[in-house]
Design an enzyme around this catalytic site. Structure first.
Site, PDB file in Angstrom:
ATOM      1  N   SER A  54       0.834  -1.207   0.000  1.00 51.88           N
ATOM      2  CA  SER A  54       0.000   0.000   0.000  1.00 51.88           C
ATOM      3  C   SER A  54       0.870   1.259   0.000  1.00 51.88           C
ATOM      4  O   SER A  54       0.576   2.235  -0.694  1.00 51.88           O
ATOM      5  CB  SER A  54      -0.924  -0.002   1.219  1.00 51.88           C
ATOM      6  N   GLY A  59       2.037   5.799  -0.806  1.00 46.98           N
ATOM      7  CA  GLY A  59       2.884   6.529   0.126  1.00 46.98           C
ATOM      8  C   GLY A  59       2.383   6.374   1.552  1.00 46.98           C
ATOM      9  O   GLY A  59       1.389   5.694   1.807  1.00 46.98           O
ATOM     10  N   GLN A  62      -0.156   8.726   6.903  1.00 45.81           N
ATOM     11  CA  GLN A  62      -0.193   9.224   8.281  1.00 45.81           C
ATOM     12  C   GLN A  62       1.235   9.280   8.828  1.00 45.81           C
ATOM     13  O   GLN A  62       1.910   8.265   8.908  1.00 45.81           O
ATOM     14  CB  GLN A  62      -1.046   8.284   9.137  1.00 45.81           C
ATOM     15  N   GLU A  79       5.443   2.323  14.523  1.00 42.56           N
ATOM     16  CA  GLU A  79       6.506   1.367  14.193  1.00 42.56           C
ATOM     17  C   GLU A  79       6.125   0.458  13.029  1.00 42.56           C
ATOM     18  O   GLU A  79       6.981   0.087  12.223  1.00 42.56           O
ATOM     19  CB  GLU A  79       6.883   0.529  15.423  1.00 42.56           C
ATOM     20  N   GLU A 112      -0.996   3.243  21.835  1.00 39.63           N
ATOM     21  CA  GLU A 112      -1.111   2.875  20.419  1.00 39.63           C
ATOM     22  C   GLU A 112      -1.511   1.410  20.285  1.00 39.63           C
ATOM     23  O   GLU A 112      -2.337   1.042  19.457  1.00 39.63           O
ATOM     24  CB  GLU A 112       0.216   3.115  19.687  1.00 39.63           C
ATOM     25  N   ASN A 113      -0.925   0.565  21.136  1.00 34.98           N
ATOM     26  CA  ASN A 113      -1.262  -0.855  21.094  1.00 34.98           C
ATOM     27  C   ASN A 113      -2.702  -1.104  21.502  1.00 34.98           C
ATOM     28  O   ASN A 113      -3.351  -2.016  20.985  1.00 34.98           O
ATOM     29  CB  ASN A 113      -0.312  -1.645  22.004  1.00 34.98           C
TER      30      ASN A 113
END
Length: 277
Positions: A54, A59, A62, A79, A112-113
């Protein structure tokens, strides 16, 4: 900028919110280092390859979030995008540079996780526990700041009271969260591992496990089997269980009785005391 993290990050760090007005820098990919506080160690290779494809076509939509560390930058958020960008042979990635402490880096990595849809119940429980410890929050406070219900937080954190081998069965998706919560209802905690193995071996659903746990509990001690339960006490016991989000037992003799409220940590006890107050 961070649609996936949005509300959670702003709730935890009102002065450090990630917004679209911040400057986006193009940083050489060789200058980036992974987050040393990243709780996630295993990244799904097929999913990374799909993201890489993708990125090759569209590109990086985000930007990642980084902090300056000497002559390089440490990743705070993004990450997966970084690893996929390396697979796609990109030389630069869009990034927002933030000034963050080590503690904030750890907290943002955990947050984030939490936003991932594929977290196991145990991973989610561990993330909640780490956030409460890092930010010195009660379950009630964490629930409010993350936009979760307090029982949602409590029910996950309770799973950490299970033996290690049973938590692994849940992480491996051999047992569900419902199985884990039901196993915690066993009066004899020593029976939890063998009962969990029986569930896996015989492919018992949660309802079947509930019946099994009830039978096992009635055998401890056996002389209590024939005692009839007071329907009024059963109803009140259920109400208290829903209120406190944990196991509650009402025991009554001829002239007196007592209420036992189960807790699994100092944090859990503090939550219950707050509700009592």
């Amino acid at each position: 900028m961070a649609k996936g993290l949005g509300k959670g990050i702003n709730a935890l760090f009102p002065d450090e919110s990630l917004n679209e007005s911040e400057k986006i820098n193009q940083i050489n990919i060789d200058q980036l280092r992974t987050n040393p506080y990243q709780p996630r160690k295993i990244f799904d290779k097929p999913a990374l390859e799909e993201l890489s494809d993708s990125i090759k076509e569209h590109g990086i939509l985000q930007p990642v979030v980084v902090r300056k560390a000497g002559n390089h930058f440490e990743l705070v958020v993004g990450e997966r995008r970084f690893r996929a960008a390396k697979m796609a042979k990109l030389k630069e990635v869009p990034a927002i540079v933030k000034e963050l402490t080590d503690q904030q880096m750890m907290e943002l990595a955990i947050l984030e996780n939490l936003q991932r849809e594929d977290l196991t119940p145990i991973e989610e429980a561990e993330a909640y526990q780490k956030l409460m410890e890092a930010l010195n929050l009660t379950q009630e406070q964490l629930a409010f700041r993350l936009g979760k219900s307090r029982p949602h937080i409590a029910n996950h954190v309770r799973l950490l009271a299970l033996p290690k081998e049973v938590r692994k069965l849940i992480s491996d998706k051999k047992l569900t969260m419902g199985h884990g919560r039901t196993l915690l209802g066993l009066r004899s905690k020593k029976m939890i591992p063998e009962t969990a193995e029986k569930v896996v071996k015989e492919n018992l659903n949660v309802r079947q496990l509930e019946n099994l746990v009830q039978r096992l509990n009635e055998d401890v001690p056996r002389e209590t089997i024939e005692k009839k339960k007071d329907l009024f006490l059963e109803e009140k016991q259920s109400e208290l269980r829903d209120r406190f989000g944990t196991k509650v037992q009402i025991k009554k003799n001829k002239n007196k009785g007592k209420i036992e409220i189960e807790f699994f940590s100092e944090e859990d006890l503090e939550r219950i005391l707050e509700l009592l107050n």
